[in-house]
Design an enzyme around this catalytic site. Structure first.
Site, mmCIF file in Angstrom:
data_model
loop_
_atom_site.group_PDB
_atom_site.id
_atom_site.type_symbol
_atom_site.label_atom_id
_atom_site.label_comp_id
_atom_site.label_asym_id
_atom_site.label_seq_id
_atom_site.Cartn_x
_atom_site.Cartn_y
_atom_site.Cartn_z
ATOM 1 N N ALA A 1 131.912 94.277 -32.478
ATOM 2 C CA ALA A 1 131.567 95.476 -32.507
ATOM 3 C C ALA A 1 131.519 95.396 -31.174
ATOM 4 C CB ALA A 1 130.210 95.387 -33.052
ATOM 5 N N GLY A 2 132.418 94.962 -30.367
ATOM 6 C CA GLY A 2 131.904 95.459 -28.033
ATOM 7 C C GLY A 2 132.636 96.862 -28.358
ATOM 8 N N ALA B 1 135.385 97.973 -28.113
ATOM 9 C CA ALA B 1 137.640 97.984 -28.536
ATOM 10 C C ALA B 1 136.976 98.072 -30.047
ATOM 11 C CB ALA B 1 138.400 96.160 -28.412
ATOM 12 N N PHE C 1 138.792 99.163 -6.251
ATOM 13 C CA PHE C 1 139.024 97.773 -6.791
ATOM 14 C C PHE C 1 140.234 97.240 -6.695
ATOM 15 C CE2 PHE C 1 136.647 95.781 -10.215
ATOM 16 C CZ PHE C 1 135.097 96.382 -10.176
ATOM 17 N N HIS D 1 138.614 84.705 -11.896
ATOM 18 C CA HIS D 1 138.620 85.389 -10.482
ATOM 19 C C HIS D 1 137.187 85.703 -9.628
ATOM 20 C CE1 HIS D 1 135.322 89.231 -9.641
ATOM 21 N NE2 HIS D 1 135.607 89.842 -10.774
ATOM 22 N N ARG E 1 143.393 89.771 -8.493
ATOM 23 C CA ARG E 1 142.295 88.144 -8.767
ATOM 24 C C ARG E 1 143.235 87.295 -8.409
ATOM 25 N NH1 ARG E 1 139.082 91.035 -13.610
ATOM 26 N NH2 ARG E 1 137.704 92.932 -12.430
ATOM 27 N N HIS F 1 138.048 84.029 -16.779
ATOM 28 C CA HIS F 1 137.289 85.518 -16.481
ATOM 29 C C HIS F 1 137.948 86.236 -18.003
ATOM 30 C CE1 HIS F 1 135.657 89.206 -15.462
ATOM 31 N NE2 HIS F 1 136.805 90.033 -15.570
ATOM 32 N N ARG G 1 145.393 90.568 -15.313
ATOM 33 C CA ARG G 1 145.172 91.955 -15.712
ATOM 34 C C ARG G 1 143.978 92.329 -14.204
ATOM 35 N NH1 ARG G 1 139.893 93.678 -16.203
ATOM 36 N NH2 ARG G 1 138.538 91.287 -16.881
ATOM 37 N N SER H 1 140.441 96.018 -18.189
ATOM 38 C CA SER H 1 140.314 96.171 -19.899
ATOM 39 C C SER H 1 139.126 97.168 -20.832
ATOM 40 C CB SER H 1 139.068 94.920 -19.710
ATOM 41 O OG SER H 1 138.677 94.393 -21.052
ATOM 42 N N LEU H 2 138.482 97.543 -19.740
ATOM 43 C CA LEU H 2 137.139 98.803 -20.334
ATOM 44 C C LEU H 2 138.507 99.711 -21.162
ATOM 45 C CD1 LEU H 2 134.041 98.844 -17.917
ATOM 46 C CD2 LEU H 2 134.695 98.057 -20.369
HETATM 47 C C1 FAD Z 1 131.180 89.584 -16.454
HETATM 48 C C2 FAD Z 1 131.681 90.428 -16.746
HETATM 49 C C3 FAD Z 1 132.167 91.512 -16.102
HETATM 50 C C4 FAD Z 1 133.796 92.276 -16.153
HETATM 51 N N1 FAD Z 1 133.406 93.384 -15.765
HETATM 52 C C5 FAD Z 1 134.597 94.388 -16.161
HETATM 53 C C6 FAD Z 1 134.877 95.718 -15.356
HETATM 54 O O1 FAD Z 1 134.136 96.342 -14.099
HETATM 55 N N2 FAD Z 1 135.898 96.387 -15.700
HETATM 56 C C7 FAD Z 1 136.748 96.355 -16.781
HETATM 57 O O2 FAD Z 1 137.205 96.663 -17.154
HETATM 58 N N3 FAD Z 1 137.275 94.475 -17.482
HETATM 59 C C8 FAD Z 1 135.284 93.575 -17.191
HETATM 60 N N4 FAD Z 1 135.039 92.738 -18.028
HETATM 61 C C9 FAD Z 1 136.673 92.461 -18.891
HETATM 62 C C10 FAD Z 1 136.127 93.129 -20.533
HETATM 63 O O3 FAD Z 1 134.335 93.872 -20.162
HETATM 64 C C11 FAD Z 1 136.126 92.694 -21.306
HETATM 65 O O4 FAD Z 1 137.430 92.468 -21.593
HETATM 66 C C12 FAD Z 1 135.917 93.736 -22.772
HETATM 67 O O5 FAD Z 1 134.736 94.180 -22.585
HETATM 68 C C13 FAD Z 1 136.389 92.976 -24.258
HETATM 69 O O6 FAD Z 1 135.758 93.936 -25.427
HETATM 70 P P1 FAD Z 1 135.962 93.170 -27.097
HETATM 71 O O7 FAD Z 1 135.511 94.639 -27.215
HETATM 72 O O8 FAD Z 1 137.507 92.874 -27.053
HETATM 73 O O9 FAD Z 1 134.807 92.161 -26.672
HETATM 74 P P2 FAD Z 1 133.472 92.234 -26.848
HETATM 75 O O10 FAD Z 1 132.366 92.957 -26.279
HETATM 76 O O11 FAD Z 1 133.396 90.489 -26.447
HETATM 77 O O12 FAD Z 1 133.229 92.220 -28.558
HETATM 78 C C14 FAD Z 1 133.066 90.803 -29.174
HETATM 79 C C15 FAD Z 1 132.782 91.122 -31.009
HETATM 80 O O13 FAD Z 1 133.178 90.543 -32.088
HETATM 81 C C16 FAD Z 1 131.974 90.112 -32.251
HETATM 82 N N5 FAD Z 1 132.604 88.978 -33.220
HETATM 83 C C17 FAD Z 1 133.167 87.567 -32.227
HETATM 84 N N6 FAD Z 1 133.569 86.426 -32.936
HETATM 85 C C18 FAD Z 1 132.943 87.504 -34.395
HETATM 86 C C19 FAD Z 1 133.076 86.391 -35.026
HETATM 87 N N7 FAD Z 1 133.061 85.176 -35.726
HETATM 88 N N8 FAD Z 1 131.982 87.558 -36.460
HETATM 89 C C20 FAD Z 1 131.972 88.049 -36.384
HETATM 90 N N9 FAD Z 1 132.134 89.261 -35.214
HETATM 91 C C21 FAD Z 1 132.381 87.815 -34.119
HETATM 92 C C22 FAD Z 1 130.790 90.120 -31.252
HETATM 93 O O14 FAD Z 1 129.715 89.460 -32.007
HETATM 94 C C23 FAD Z 1 131.104 91.234 -30.389
HETATM 95 O O15 FAD Z 1 130.793 92.302 -30.811
HETATM 96 C C24 FAD Z 1 134.718 92.144 -17.333
HETATM 97 C C25 FAD Z 1 134.129 91.198 -18.164
HETATM 98 C C26 FAD Z 1 132.903 89.792 -17.668
HETATM 99 C C27 FAD Z 1 132.658 88.829 -18.272
#
Ligand code: FAD
Ligand code: SF4
Ligand code: FES
Lengths: 576, 232
Positions: free
Chosen positions: A13-14, A16, A116, A239, A283, A349, A391, A396-397
């Protein structure tokens, strides 16, 4: 065990996962499974911004964005995917605004944009303002906004439920997942026509990382164990600016707003390595500049860190545009960034690699591009590949929202056209057996100690700078840790909120992914993007303009190459 | 430094009622309380249970009572809490296990105020316009990480289950004062009910508890004023 039937299950629930869910909400019967409450997902940690060539503050074009993405990724990017990323970013960012995302604004009321790393005007002439942002909490605003939309659209959230297994029919179609509810320990089988993996990254396999403790790669490792390939795992981004010793990220926005890196002589050293982009070079390069400075004895106090200097920025810019990250420096290092330089070092990162997908998020079964029916991936756990070998910040966002959206739309059509595949008999049995075995073991290895050893060796031998000797040592250590893991034991034997157990499982996932990562890194005898080898210092396009695809076949790992899609920009040397 | 952690433990599968257990750990002054909990969990007692994820104060997972105050364990350093630290779960919610409390009612309160942008007009082709001043108007309340520190520090919520609580009002405020939003009336109607803002007695506990330094009491007062003057 209880059984549920959905059209589609979205795991994660991130940004994506939620973006996918919003496309399908109200139009199909879906559930979103997450081990954390959705707003606690690590997307909320993203700081600096989301890239889109809106051109709100200066001229910009999506083709420039595409070029920067390809060049930033050291030409390992699939260019058809990069074109979609850059073009659709514009519309996707407007969609976020329409959903209510509170972006910072220009005096005219448009979405404000800032500089950036690696984002340039006119194919590399100089920095451009392309990052749309909300102070330094852009990710927080994205996760909040998307979660709010989920609530608005009545999405079924299965919160604090842990993915344990991905199910396949006899014909190899994905047909659901097995989960365990944390608060009760109850197992659930979710029968579905389509499954989306959006479980984020796995930075926790390194000692110094910006990633949340939940960033353990579960959703990549689980299908990988079932024979689904992983791609480009050797490309892991460090990073340059993590808080010294803690790894907590200080966004590139700090340098986008004018911050400068300095060595122990006070020199702004990035200009020596990257005369045009200076501190805003990509980076992978800036992390290596820091490594070189430290190696040459120019780290602060002779140690392995340098300074990020913001003292020359107007204090009101710091308060308005970088409030959170300067607060981190105050809280955790007792440093006042307005008057003192901040100690920083590279921090693990972002995973460029992950589950390989096509342009609609369908997971590939092999290097020739066949898809696994019903299995989708998006976000950091996927590899489309738009990030290639490195990247760019704020990409990523965009990836989450652009490809989360595309995958959601495709899944909607797919579940409309198909019926539920037949599940295997006793679908929850393998997951249960794995857990029962761990719980029943009266004594054995401590998962926390295994994890700490993994983190140490990955940081030491497989991070910013690599070579065969070090990586072979790391591989041997990982193999011995995987052996030790077979005997892992936990103290908590209960059913209710057993985090002793989930932490042990997460450790197991990371061990498998670390092995795949090292295998890819050893095979790739060149330097490209984030993968830098002292024994092969040059990029080698004749042999390695290719993705690596690693598959588990019984006890063996099989590595094959997949060609890179080049449509517009011929590979060139990367100069900034 | 050597410290003693006094942690309130409760495992419903084993214990009849919560009891305090003590653990000795060696920490640095700059370690987070969360690091100390991790040391116990990883190297001493694996059954110790708490939520955590980001470890730097932005995900809202690890709000708990530390020396009697609601804090995020990852945002308090050991140097600030002395060498004998009492750690308990948040008050007001039922305990699932050790420091993990049931958040269902908290999220239900959040949902009840319609926490999403409500608009009736067609979306424009590009972004809606909003001036920096209009954006600034609700900036403070966008920072909420839904940690529940405020709601569980509020004496009214301890005694009145119906009160939506400060966090829900903070999130209503975030939309009511967003120039793009057209759902203000709906939300104010909800907050005007018996369980809404009028329960607040301006105790300020919430504002003291908020790890994001949101001026919660001020936000609640602004919502009250809107209800009285109908400026929405
Ligand atoms: C500190 C930081 C700053 C960043 N800043 C930027 C930025 O400014 N711009 C940019 O583009 N990118 C940035 N990034 C990168 C970007 O934020 C991430 O790559 C991105 O948010 C990942 O999103 P996601 O939806 O793939 O996963 P996530 O947001 O990590 O979500 C993962 C989800 O999966 C669920 N999950 C995981 N394992 C399980 C399991 N076993 N069972 C059930 N659920 C599970 C979790 O509960 C969560 O809901 C940053 C990253 C970090 C760490
Ligand atoms: S207002 Fe502050 S204390 Fe209350 S839930 Fe939000 S962040 Fe936590
Ligand atoms: S662990 Fe995320 S707020 Fe403390």
């Amino acid at each position: 065990m209880s059984y549920h039937r959905y059209d589609a299950v979205i795991v994660g629930a991130g940004g994506a996962g939620l973006m996918t869910a919003i496309q399908m909400a109200g139009k199909a019967n879906i559930a979103v499974v997450s081990k954390l409450y959705p707003p606690r997902s690590h997307t909320g940690a993203a700081q600096g911004g989301v890239a889109a060539a809106l051109g709100n503050t200066e001229e910009d074009h999506w083709e420039w964005h595409m070029f920067d993405t390809v060049k930033g990724g050291d030409y390992l990017v699939d260019q058809d995917a990069a074109a979609i990323l850059a073009r659709d970013a514009i519309d996707a960012v407007y969609e976020l605004e329409h959903m209510g995302l509170p972006f910072n604004r220009t005096p005219d009321g448009l979405i404000d944009q800032r500089r950036f790393g690696g984002h340039s005007r006119n194919f590399g002439e100089g920095p451009v303002r392309r990052a749309c942002y909300a102070a330094d909490r852009t990710g927080h605003m994205i996760i909040q906004t998307l979660y709010q939309q989920g609530i608005k659209h009545n999405v079924t959230f299965r919160d604090e439920e842990f993915l344990l297994d991905v199910l396949f029919s006899e014909n190899g179609e994905c047909c659901g997942v097995v989960t365990r509810e944390l608060t009760t320990g109850e197992y659930h089988v979710l029968h579905a026509k389509a499954v989306m993996i959006a479980t984020g990254g796995f930075g926790r396999m390194f000692k110094i990382t910006s990633n949340a403790m939940a960033g353990t790669g579960d959703g990549v490792a689980i299908p990988y164990r079932r024979g689904v390939p992983v791609m480009d795992m050797e490309f892991y981004q460090f990073h340059p600016t993590g808080l010294y010793k803690l790894g907590i990220l200080l966004s590139e926005a700090a340098r986008g707003e004018g911050g400068i890196l300095r060595n122990n002589e006070g020199e702004a050293f990035a200009a020596r390595y990257a005369p045009t982009m200076k501190d805003l070079a990509p980076r992978d390069m800036v992390s290596r500049f820091i490594y070189e400075e430290v190696k040459a004895g120019r780290g602060i106090d002779g140690k392995d860190y340098v300074h990020l200097d913001l003292t020359h920025l107007p204090p009101e810019v710091i308060d308005a545009k970088l409030p959170d990250i300067t607060d981190f420096a105050r809280t955790y290092l007792n440093v006042e960034p307005k008057t003192q330089p901040v100690p920083i070092q590279p921090t693990a990162h972002y995973a460029m690699g992950g589950l390989p997908t096509d342009l609609d998020g369908r997971v590939l079964a092999d290097a020739s591009g066949n898809v696994i029916p019903g299995l989708y991936a998006a976000g950091e756990s996927a590899c489309v590949s738009v990030h290639g070998a490195n990247r760019l910040g704020t990409n990523s966002l965009v990836d989450l929202i652009v490809f989360g959206r595309r995958a959601g739309r495709h899944m909607l059509k797919f579940v409309d056209d198909t019926s539920h595949p037949t599940m295997p008999a006793n679908p929850d049995r393998p997951a249960r057996e794995e857990i029962d075995e761990i719980v029943a073991r009266p004594s054995g290895e401590n998962a926390a100690e295994i994890r700490e050893r993994l983190q140490d060796v990955m940081m030491d031998k497989v991070s910013v700078v690599r070579n065969a000797g070090g990586m072979n040592e790391a591989l041997a250590e990982v193999e011995s840790l995987r052996n030790a893991y077979k005997n892992v034991a936990i103290q908590d034997k209960g059913n209710i909120f057993n985090t002793d157990l989930t932490e042990a499982l997460e450790c197991g996932y990371m061990l498998d992914l670390a092995e795949a990562l090292i295998i890819g890194a050893l095979a790739r005898e060149e330097s490209r993007g984030a993968h830098y080898r002292t024994d092969f210092e040059k990029r080698d396009d004749s042999n390695w303009l290719a993705h690596t695809v690693v598959k588990m076949k019984g006890d063996k790992l099989e590595l094959t190459k997949k060609p890179v899609t080049v449509t517009t920009f011929e590979p060139k040397e990367r100069v900034y | 430094m050597e410290v003693t952690l006094r942690i309130k433990r409760y495992n419903p599968e084993i214990d009849e009622k919560p009891t305090f257990r003590e653990y000795q750990v060696t920490v640095e002054k700059t370690d987070r309380v969360l690091d100390a909990l991790n040391m116990v969990k990883w190297h001493d007692d694996g059954t110790l249970t708490y939520r955590r994820s980001c470890a730097h104060g932005i995900c809202g997972s690890d709000a708990m009572r530390i020396n009697g105050r609601n804090r995020l364990a990852c945002k308090v350093l050991m140097g600030e809490v002395g060498d004998r630290v009492t750690i308990e779960p948040l008050l007001g919610f039922s305990v699932i296990k050790d420091l993990v409390v049931d958040m269902d009612s908290f999220f239900a309160g959040y949902r009840s105020i319609k926490p999403y942008l409500i608009t009736h007009d067609e979306n424009p082709a590009t972004e809606r316009r909003q001036t920096p001043a209009e954006r600034e108007r609700f900036d403070d309340t966008t920072k909420c990480i839904l940690c529940a520190s405020c709601t569980t520090a509020c004496p009214i919520t301890w005694t009145n289950e119906e009160f939506v609580g400060p966090a829900a009002i903070v999130n209503a405020h975030r939309f009511i004062y967003d120039s793009r939003d057209q759902g203000g009336r709906e939300r104010l109607r909800i907050l005007n009910q018996r369980s809404g803002v009028w329960r607040c007695r301006t105790v300020f506990n919430c504002t003291d508890a908020c790890p994001r330094d949101i001026e919660i009491t001020k936000a609640i007062e602004e919502v009250k004023r809107s209800l009285l003057t109908e400026t929405y």
